[in-house]
Design a protein around this motif. Structure first.
Motif, PDB file in Angstrom:
ATOM      1  N   LEU A   1       0.824  -1.207   0.000  1.00 46.09           N
ATOM      2  CA  LEU A   1       0.000   0.000   0.000  1.00 46.09           C
ATOM      3  C   LEU A   1       0.860   1.260   0.000  1.00 46.09           C
ATOM      4  N   ALA A   2       1.938   1.229   0.797  1.00 45.43           N
ATOM      5  CA  ALA A   2       2.827   2.394   0.840  1.00 45.43           C
ATOM      6  C   ALA A   2       3.561   2.562  -0.482  1.00 45.43           C
ATOM      7  N   ALA A   3       4.044   1.432  -1.037  1.00 42.46           N
ATOM      8  CA  ALA A   3       4.779   1.499  -2.303  1.00 42.46           C
ATOM      9  C   ALA A   3       3.890   1.920  -3.453  1.00 42.46           C
ATOM     10  N   ALA A   4       2.593   1.611  -3.364  1.00 42.10           N
ATOM     11  CA  ALA A   4       1.651   1.983  -4.432  1.00 42.10           C
ATOM     12  C   ALA A   4       1.625   3.488  -4.639  1.00 42.10           C
ATOM     13  N   SER A   5       1.928   4.238  -3.599  1.00 47.42           N
ATOM     14  CA  SER A   5       1.891   5.698  -3.722  1.00 47.42           C
ATOM     15  C   SER A   5       2.901   6.205  -4.743  1.00 47.42           C
ATOM     16  N   LEU A   6       4.002   5.470  -4.972  1.00 49.08           N
ATOM     17  CA  LEU A   6       5.004   5.907  -5.950  1.00 49.08           C
ATOM     18  C   LEU A   6       4.491   5.780  -7.383  1.00 49.08           C
ATOM     19  N   SER A   7       3.512   4.884  -7.595  1.00 48.82           N
ATOM     20  CA  SER A   7       2.920   4.727  -8.930  1.00 48.82           C
ATOM     21  C   SER A   7       1.577   5.426  -9.041  1.00 48.82           C
ATOM     22  N   ASN A   8       1.151   6.080  -7.945  1.00 44.36           N
ATOM     23  CA  ASN A   8      -0.196   6.679  -7.909  1.00 44.36           C
ATOM     24  C   ASN A   8      -0.137   8.128  -7.436  1.00 44.36           C
ATOM     25  N   ASP A   9       0.858   8.854  -7.922  1.00 48.43           N
ATOM     26  CA  ASP A   9       0.970  10.288  -7.625  1.00 48.43           C
ATOM     27  C   ASP A   9       1.008  10.586  -6.129  1.00 48.43           C
ATOM     28  N   GLY A  10       1.634   9.703  -5.364  1.00 50.04           N
ATOM     29  CA  GLY A  10       1.834   9.946  -3.931  1.00 50.04           C
ATOM     30  C   GLY A  10       0.669   9.568  -3.049  1.00 50.04           C
ATOM     31  N   VAL A  11      -0.375   8.923  -3.586  1.00 52.21           N
ATOM     32  CA  VAL A  11      -1.567   8.576  -2.801  1.00 52.21           C
ATOM     33  C   VAL A  11      -1.542   7.088  -2.449  1.00 52.21           C
ATOM     34  N   ARG A  12      -1.662   6.804  -1.149  1.00 47.27           N
ATOM     35  CA  ARG A  12      -1.800   5.412  -0.688  1.00 47.27           C
ATOM     36  C   ARG A  12      -3.256   4.997  -0.841  1.00 47.27           C
ATOM     37  N   PRO A  13      -3.518   3.963  -1.652  1.00 49.93           N
ATOM     38  CA  PRO A  13      -4.922   3.616  -1.932  1.00 49.93           C
ATOM     39  C   PRO A  13      -5.568   2.868  -0.761  1.00 49.93           C
ATOM     40  N   ALA A  14      -6.877   2.806  -0.796  1.00 53.88           N
ATOM     41  CA  ALA A  14      -7.635   1.970   0.142  1.00 53.88           C
ATOM     42  C   ALA A  14      -7.691   0.566  -0.435  1.00 53.88           C
ATOM     43  N   PRO A  15      -7.266  -0.457   0.317  1.00 52.71           N
ATOM     44  CA  PRO A  15      -7.185  -1.809  -0.264  1.00 52.71           C
ATOM     45  C   PRO A  15      -8.562  -2.427  -0.456  1.00 52.71           C
ATOM     46  N   ARG A  16      -8.667  -3.296  -1.460  1.00 55.88           N
ATOM     47  CA  ARG A  16      -9.916  -4.000  -1.732  1.00 55.88           C
ATOM     48  C   ARG A  16      -9.584  -5.414  -2.171  1.00 55.88           C
ATOM     49  N   ILE A  17     -10.360  -6.384  -1.679  1.00 54.94           N
ATOM     50  CA  ILE A  17     -10.241  -7.761  -2.165  1.00 54.94           C
ATOM     51  C   ILE A  17     -11.620  -8.349  -2.467  1.00 54.94           C
ATOM     52  N   ALA A  18     -12.667  -7.865  -1.786  1.00 53.88           N
ATOM     53  CA  ALA A  18     -14.042  -8.287  -2.066  1.00 53.88           C
ATOM     54  C   ALA A  18     -14.710  -7.162  -2.849  1.00 53.88           C
ATOM     55  N   LEU A  19     -15.044  -7.429  -4.126  1.00 56.76           N
ATOM     56  CA  LEU A  19     -15.544  -6.366  -4.992  1.00 56.76           C
ATOM     57  C   LEU A  19     -17.062  -6.222  -4.969  1.00 56.76           C
ATOM     58  N   ALA A  20     -17.783  -7.354  -5.037  1.00 61.69           N
ATOM     59  CA  ALA A  20     -19.228  -7.258  -5.191  1.00 61.69           C
ATOM     60  C   ALA A  20     -19.892  -8.528  -4.678  1.00 61.69           C
ATOM     61  N   VAL A  21     -21.171  -8.396  -4.342  1.00 58.71           N
ATOM     62  CA  VAL A  21     -21.978  -9.524  -3.887  1.00 58.71           C
ATOM     63  C   VAL A  21     -23.219  -9.614  -4.760  1.00 58.71           C
ATOM     64  N   ASN A  22     -23.596 -10.848  -5.112  1.00 58.21           N
ATOM     65  CA  ASN A  22     -24.726 -11.069  -6.015  1.00 58.21           C
ATOM     66  C   ASN A  22     -25.998 -11.238  -5.188  1.00 58.21           C
ATOM     67  N   THR A  23     -26.794 -10.170  -5.106  1.00 60.58           N
ATOM     68  CA  THR A  23     -27.994 -10.179  -4.272  1.00 60.58           C
ATOM     69  C   THR A  23     -29.212 -10.615  -5.079  1.00 60.58           C
ATOM     70  N   PRO A  24     -30.236 -11.193  -4.433  1.00 62.88           N
ATOM     71  CA  PRO A  24     -31.417 -11.656  -5.173  1.00 62.88           C
ATOM     72  C   PRO A  24     -32.292 -10.518  -5.691  1.00 62.88           C
ATOM     73  N   MET A  25     -32.205  -9.339  -5.071  1.00 64.41           N
ATOM     74  CA  MET A  25     -33.092  -8.241  -5.443  1.00 64.41           C
ATOM     75  C   MET A  25     -32.447  -7.291  -6.446  1.00 64.41           C
ATOM     76  N   GLN A  26     -31.134  -7.046  -6.318  1.00 65.78           N
ATOM     77  CA  GLN A  26     -30.472  -6.022  -7.134  1.00 65.78           C
ATOM     78  C   GLN A  26     -29.366  -6.561  -8.019  1.00 65.78           C
ATOM     79  N   GLY A  27     -29.148  -7.861  -8.009  1.00 63.67           N
ATOM     80  CA  GLY A  27     -28.058  -8.404  -8.781  1.00 63.67           C
ATOM     81  C   GLY A  27     -26.725  -8.091  -8.112  1.00 63.67           C
ATOM     82  N   TRP A  28     -25.683  -7.866  -8.921  1.00 65.85           N
ATOM     83  CA  TRP A  28     -24.354  -7.595  -8.374  1.00 65.85           C
ATOM     84  C   TRP A  28     -24.306  -6.189  -7.776  1.00 65.85           C
ATOM     85  N   VAL A  29     -24.003  -6.137  -6.487  1.00 62.71           N
ATOM     86  CA  VAL A  29     -23.905  -4.866  -5.761  1.00 62.71           C
ATOM     87  C   VAL A  29     -22.449  -4.659  -5.353  1.00 62.71           C
TER      88      VAL A  29
END
Length: 819
Positions: free
Chosen positions: A701-729
């Motif tokens: 995360l810290a090293a990512a800032s060197l490739s992202n204009d100095g900004v440390r990103p917020a990490p993500r590993i779970a992108l979306a959940v497939n709900t019965p009412m709204q589909g992929w959320v």
């Protein structure tokens, strides 16, 4: 009037048990959500036997004790029937045995009611009866056995027939004390001068009670039957209190028990074990505290309405048939059922004390009160143990628990209470003060209220947090009956899925090398990794409509079908990374430096989660710690990495002071655990610099800032959940990006580290980590890269910069070239 009321109450009890039996029969169909199953029928034998036996007990009561208290038999019979059906639900074989004992116990109840109504035979032969009880109990020291084949030898008998002499000895001791004290009480039954505490300690006529009670306690202590010994001592103190009106007697005995427990904690292993498990059960939940932890989990799993008869998992509680039958009932009938059971116990106790107050002579008064004390003390001890209000004592819950000796003794005691309550036209014996009885009723009431409040605490207040514990096997067991959601990679390729049908669903891990990240869900070992952190979605309790969740919980005792979750993992790149790390010890992370999406997270050595049930114990003790996700949970010294990043921030001509260094390390995110739906390591405390330890994820995360204009990103590993009412959320990030450097500083630093091809920046270093040398490699895309910025971190637990660099650059090239 009493006869009609008793009949009405027994009909209500029969109706409740009939409905309970119907639900038990249908439970397999409800659990598996299909009629194509074998229904439960065996418990109907128990219900039929209970109905017939209760009918004859009722008829005998009408015949031999027509003016008896109308609440005694119905409350005790309902407790016995409820316990019997619960035993059938837990283990049908033991249910059949309990049915046989219920038959014997009811016959003993009928026989006792047919004895002379004044009960003078108990008074006359008190020494002989108690001596026989002591002899039988003493014989267990020589000829004792245990039906289980191991453990304390507290029974006499063999084959399938056993008698625990200490159970009837309780009743015999009560009868002896009642008879002995009644023979020596003043004619008016009023406490006199000679019944002061000082007089009690000096009067020779109390010596026999000390000797008889002391002999009983000695035998029990030699047997190490500490629960029964405690009951004897407390009942003895309470009967003396009722006879004398001196509150100091039970107070001193209670303090004595506390002192004995404190001494035993340091010198007696079994007392130390039970008190330690009571004081802090969470310290060893799978060892010495396993029983109480599983009891609390069962109560928590019951919630307000319960899982439903036959639908919970009370068999996970050790000795649920006897010691923990209250927890089993609470799990399947909920807080409402637990409070109802406590109310039945309360009715029995208060009617018992009422019977004592209305008794026609001092002997029957003390006998009824003593029986009530024995039932109350034993009930409160085991209920308190189930609820962690008291240390475990290993005694049965009268009328409810499995155990022939206990049931037989309880029914004989009930018959004596019924007989005493049927005083006809007799006037109550003179009693100068009701205060001791009132105080005792208050204490029993407060004890039951404490049990009810404690049940509510574990079921409602603490329940939700308890049920999310990874060592709660109920979470995994429900997965056998409800399909768990799948885990997919970013292209919807299946990584983990549940296959089968209701009752036989099994979890299949299709890509085993990702085990350190995915984790496992297994009924013995609990949950780990994403299986744990995404459990609410995967089991359907989050993401589904609340009404659907509540309906399924109410009707089936389980959640609805689980929801699929899409991860940020790129399975093709993940396979390449795992192949590169094969045979090595280390970790690798490839991340989108702008979005924080983790494309690859590898940790080696790894394991096969499909075999966790068989290999789990060996994995727990493996020196290479394959269960640890080194990428997110491993902590290592950052060494020159920290100097590199600090050099980008500070001017060489003005080195930072300690406060500035700490503030910068904090901005890098090294003092905080990454906010990610994944188990991560606890960070180093704020202020540590020289002893700082960081995870590869924190470095990425810290090293990512060197490739992202100095900004440390917020990490993500779970992108979306497939709900019965709204589909992929889309699932939100757990944190916000943080600016570490200015864009100019980040770009300049990255360019200064550019490798010859001009595609990436890179940095490699080694560091001494405890007794070994480790290798760090970090790299990323340069500022002029037109695609998604990427960052890679490689950690090897050996000194090999060339290999770390080769692995990292190869993966970056594969990523930028579209695999």
């Amino acid at each position: 009037m009493n006869n009609n009321l008793q009949a009405t109450l027994l009909k209500a009890a029969a109706a409740f048990l009939f409905i309970f039996s119907v639900i038990l029969s249908l439970a397999p169909s409800v659990r598996e959500r299909t009629w194509a199953v074998d229904l439960n029928w065996t418990h109907w034998i128990g219900f039929a036997a209970w109905a017939v036996l209760t009918f004859f007990a009722h008829r005998t009561t009408l015949e031999r004790a027509p003016s008896a208290d109308a609440f005694l038999l119905p409350s005790a019979s309902l407790l016995a029937g409820w316990g019997l059906l619960t035993i059938y639900r837990l283990e049908p074989t033991f249910g059949l045995r309990q049915t046989a004992w219920l038959t014997i116990s009811t016959l003993a109840f009928i026989f006792t009611l047919r004895l002379p109504p004044n009960l003078n035979f108990l008074r006359r032969y008190k020494y002989i009866a108690l001596a026989l009880g002591l002899l039988l109990t003493a014989l267990t020291l020589i000829f004792g056995a245990n039906p289980a084949g191991f453990g304390p030898r507290l029974w006499l008998g063999g084959g399938t027939i056993y008698l625990q002499p200490s159970e009837p000895l309780k009743l015999l001791l009560v009868a002896y004390l009642a008879a002995y004290l009644a023979d020596r009480l003043p004619a008016t039954s009023a406490p006199s001068q000679r019944f002061t505490l000082r007089g009690l300690l000096n009067l020779p006529f109390l010596i026999p009670t000390f000797l008889m009670t002391g002999l009983s306690l000695t035998i029990l202590l030699v047997q190490r039957d500490l629960g029964t010994a405690s009951i004897f001592l407390l009942v003895y103190a309470l009967i003396l209190f009722l006879a004398t009106g001196k509150r100091r007697i039970p107070v001193l005995v209670g303090l004595g028990l506390i002192l004995a427990g404190a001494i035993g904690y340091f010198y007696v292993d079994i007392i130390n074990l039970r008190i330690s498990a009571w004081l802090n059960p969470w310290a060893d939940p799978s060892g010495r505290s396993y029983q109480i932890i599983q009891s609390l989990l069962a109560i928590a799993n019951g919630g307000l309405f319960g899982r439903g008869p036959g639908i919970g998992a009370p068999t996970l509680v050790p000795v649920a048939l006897s010691d923990f039958i209250f927890a089993a009932i609470a799990e399947e009938t909920g807080l409402l059922g637990a409070v109802a059971l406590l109310a039945l116990v309360g009715i029995l106790l208060f009617r018992g004390l009422r019977t004592a107050l209305a008794a026609p002579d001092s002997f029957q008064r003390l006998l009824a009160a003593g029986i009530t004390c024995y039932l109350a003390v034993q009930s409160l001890l085991i209920l308190g143990g189930n609820l962690r209000l008291l240390p475990l004592t290993g005694v049965t819950l009268p009328f409810v628990s499995y155990g022939g000796s206990s049931l037989l003794t309880a029914f004989v005691a009930l018959a004596l209470l019924v007989r005493i309550s049927a005083r006809g036209e007799s006037e109550p014996a003179v009693l100068v003060s009701q205060k001791p009885y009132t105080l005792l009723a208050t204490l029993f009431g407060l004890g039951l209220i404490a049990c009810a409040l404690s049940s509510g605490w574990w079921a409602i207040i603490r329940g939700p947090s308890l049920l999310t514990r990874t060592d709660n096997p109920r979470r995994s067991i429900s997965d056998f009956y409800v399909q768990r959601g799948a885990l997919l990679d970013r292209a919807n390729t299946t990584i983990t899925i549940s296959l089968g049908e209701s009752g036989s669903f099994s979890r299949k891990y299709l890509y085993q090398d990702l085990a350190s990240v995915i984790g496992y869900t297994q009924y013995l070992f609990g949950q780990a990794g994403l299986e744990s952190t995404l459990d609410e979605y995967l089991r359907g309790t989050q993401g589904n409509p609340a009404s659907l969740v509540q309906w399924n919980q109410l009707l089936y005792g389980t959640p609805p079908a689980g929801l699929d979750v899409r991860l940020s993992i790129d399975l093709n790149l993940q396979i390449a990374a795992d192949a590169a790390l094969a045979g090595e010890t280390g970790a690798l992370i490839l991340m989108n430096a702008q979005s924080g999406e983790i494309l690859v997270m590898a940790s080696h050595p790894t394991y096969d989660p499909n075999n966790i049930g068989d290999e789990g114990p060996a994995l727990l003790t493996d020196d290479q710690t394959p269960l640890v996700n080194r990428a997110a949970q491993g902590l290592y010294t950052p060494a020159a990495l920290l100097a590199l990043l600090a050099g980008a921030q500070f001017d060489d001509t003005s080195p930072p002071n300690d406060a500035a260094r700490v503030a910068f390390i904090e901005q890098l995110g090294f003092y905080e655990a990454p906010a990610l739906l994944l188990p991560v390591a606890d960070p180093s405390p704020r202020g540590e610099v020289d002893s700082l330890r960081v995870s590869p994820l924190q470095v990425a995360l810290a090293a990512a800032s060197l490739s992202n204009d100095g900004v440390r990103p917020a990490p993500r590993i779970a992108l979306a959940v497939n709900t019965p009412m709204q589909g992929w959320v889309i699932l939100p990030t757990q944190s916000q990006p943080v600016t570490i450097f200015s864009a100019q500083t980040a770009q300049a630093t990255a360019l200064s580290l550019a490798e010859p091809s001009g595609l990436f920046w890179k940095f490699v270093t080694t560091a001494l980590e405890k007794d070994k040398t480790i290798t760090w490699f970090i790299a990323g895309t340069l500022p002029d890269w037109q695609g998604a910025p990427l960052t890679v971190v490689v950690l090897l637990e050996k000194p090999d910069p060339q290999l770390a660099e080769a692995i990292g650059l190869a993966l970056l090239r594969a990523a930028v070239n579209g695999h």
